[in-house]
Design a protein around this motif. Sequence first.
Motif, PDB file in Angstrom:
ATOM      1  N   PHE A  38       0.808  -1.219   0.000  1.00  0.00           N
ATOM      2  CA  PHE A  38       0.000   0.000   0.000  1.00  0.00           C
ATOM      3  C   PHE A  38       0.846   1.276   0.000  1.00  0.00           C
ATOM      4  CE2 PHE A  38      -3.060  -2.946   2.245  1.00  0.00           C
ATOM      5  CZ  PHE A  38      -3.911  -3.096   1.158  1.00  0.00           C
ATOM      6  N   THR A  39       2.172   1.144   0.008  1.00  0.00           N
ATOM      7  CA  THR A  39       3.056   2.304   0.049  1.00  0.00           C
ATOM      8  C   THR A  39       2.759   3.323  -1.047  1.00  0.00           C
ATOM      9  OG1 THR A  39       4.774   1.040   1.170  1.00  0.00           O
ATOM     10  CG2 THR A  39       5.483   3.029   0.027  1.00  0.00           C
ATOM     11  N   PRO A  40       2.349   2.928  -2.260  1.00  0.00           N
ATOM     12  CA  PRO A  40       2.017   3.935  -3.271  1.00  0.00           C
ATOM     13  C   PRO A  40       0.902   4.904  -2.841  1.00  0.00           C
ATOM     14  CG  PRO A  40       2.408   1.834  -4.328  1.00  0.00           C
ATOM     15  CD  PRO A  40       2.389   1.572  -2.839  1.00  0.00           C
ATOM     16  N   GLN A  41       0.185   4.584  -1.765  1.00  0.00           N
ATOM     17  CA  GLN A  41      -0.821   5.528  -1.267  1.00  0.00           C
ATOM     18  C   GLN A  41      -0.183   6.847  -0.825  1.00  0.00           C
ATOM     19  OE1 GLN A  41      -3.659   4.085   1.602  1.00  0.00           O
ATOM     20  NE2 GLN A  41      -4.061   2.223   0.448  1.00  0.00           N
ATOM     21  N   PHE A  42       1.119   6.843  -0.554  1.00  0.00           N
ATOM     22  CA  PHE A  42       1.788   8.101  -0.225  1.00  0.00           C
ATOM     23  C   PHE A  42       1.549   9.145  -1.315  1.00  0.00           C
ATOM     24  CE2 PHE A  42       4.865   5.928   2.772  1.00  0.00           C
ATOM     25  CZ  PHE A  42       4.583   6.734   3.870  1.00  0.00           C
ATOM     26  N   GLU A  47      -1.072  14.227  -2.635  1.00  0.00           N
ATOM     27  CA  GLU A  47      -1.985  15.006  -3.493  1.00  0.00           C
ATOM     28  C   GLU A  47      -3.068  15.686  -2.659  1.00  0.00           C
ATOM     29  OE1 GLU A  47      -3.672  12.780  -6.794  1.00  0.00           O
ATOM     30  OE2 GLU A  47      -1.739  11.824  -7.162  1.00  0.00           O
ATOM     31  N   LEU A  48      -3.673  14.937  -1.740  1.00  0.00           N
ATOM     32  CA  LEU A  48      -4.707  15.515  -0.885  1.00  0.00           C
ATOM     33  C   LEU A  48      -4.135  16.611   0.000  1.00  0.00           C
ATOM     34  CD1 LEU A  48      -6.653  12.317   0.227  1.00  0.00           C
ATOM     35  CD2 LEU A  48      -7.478  14.125  -1.300  1.00  0.00           C
ATOM     36  N   ASN A  76      15.356   8.425   9.602  1.00  0.00           N
ATOM     37  CA  ASN A  76      15.988   9.187   8.519  1.00  0.00           C
ATOM     38  C   ASN A  76      15.819   8.485   7.175  1.00  0.00           C
ATOM     39  OD1 ASN A  76      16.795  11.206  10.258  1.00  0.00           O
ATOM     40  ND2 ASN A  76      18.837  10.339  10.581  1.00  0.00           N
ATOM     41  N   LYS A  77      15.977   7.159   7.152  1.00  0.00           N
ATOM     42  CA  LYS A  77      15.771   6.398   5.918  1.00  0.00           C
ATOM     43  C   LYS A  77      14.314   6.482   5.478  1.00  0.00           C
ATOM     44  CE  LYS A  77      19.484   2.995   6.178  1.00  0.00           C
ATOM     45  NZ  LYS A  77      19.820   1.576   6.278  1.00  0.00           N
ATOM     46  N   THR A  78      13.412   6.392   6.444  1.00  0.00           N
ATOM     47  CA  THR A  78      11.980   6.468   6.138  1.00  0.00           C
ATOM     48  C   THR A  78      11.640   7.811   5.502  1.00  0.00           C
ATOM     49  OG1 THR A  78      11.377   4.967   7.924  1.00  0.00           O
ATOM     50  CG2 THR A  78       9.662   6.462   7.152  1.00  0.00           C
ATOM     51  N   ASN A  85      10.696   9.365  -3.188  1.00  0.00           N
ATOM     52  CA  ASN A  85       9.837   8.571  -4.062  1.00  0.00           C
ATOM     53  C   ASN A  85       8.415   9.100  -4.223  1.00  0.00           C
ATOM     54  OD1 ASN A  85      11.538   6.117  -4.840  1.00  0.00           O
ATOM     55  ND2 ASN A  85      11.872   6.282  -2.646  1.00  0.00           N
ATOM     56  N   TYR A  86       7.927   9.849  -3.223  1.00  0.00           N
ATOM     57  CA  TYR A  86       6.530  10.289  -3.271  1.00  0.00           C
ATOM     58  C   TYR A  86       6.355  11.782  -2.998  1.00  0.00           C
ATOM     59  CZ  TYR A  86       5.791   5.304  -3.308  1.00  0.00           C
ATOM     60  OH  TYR A  86       5.822   3.980  -3.645  1.00  0.00           O
TER      61      TYR A  86
END
Length: 158
Positions: A38-42, A47-48, A76-78, A85-86
């Motif tokens: 579900f990570t692409p939900q970022f 957007e919202l 920090n990695k997170t 990426n998002y």
Amino acid sequence: MSTIYDFTVETINGEQQSLKYYEGHPLLIVNTASKCGFTPQFKELQELYEKYKNEGFTILGFPCSQFNNQEFNTINKTISYCQKNYGVEFPMFAKIDVKGKNASPLFKFLISEKKGFLTENIKWNFTKFLVDSTGHVVARYAPQTSPLKIENDIKNLI
């Protein structure tokens, strides 16, 4: 009756922040993970956030590794991953537990206010809680619910 403003959370810098900081604004509180299906939900969350941040709406992200260890070991990695990426710009906080004996008091409260469909426990990453401007939990959404599908609920609170 309690509200989310009664809670303090840990920032990514290790400092304590009262959620009173967000008083008067609608929020979407999400337990996140950087290595989840579900990570692409970022992308949709961002957007919202961009669309409604000037109207007082914000999203609060709480990384969690409780579901198949799908989060990086360091905050920090997170944060770096989410930004790279998002394009995540909404507030992210320190990694937490959302279930079990070490569950964050905030998430214990959220769960007590809005139980899940089959169980009150959080079943997976990207469970979402919509909070109105008075700090009350008004809705809970399953991990598979696309953030864009709750846009109308957000607009109703703005």
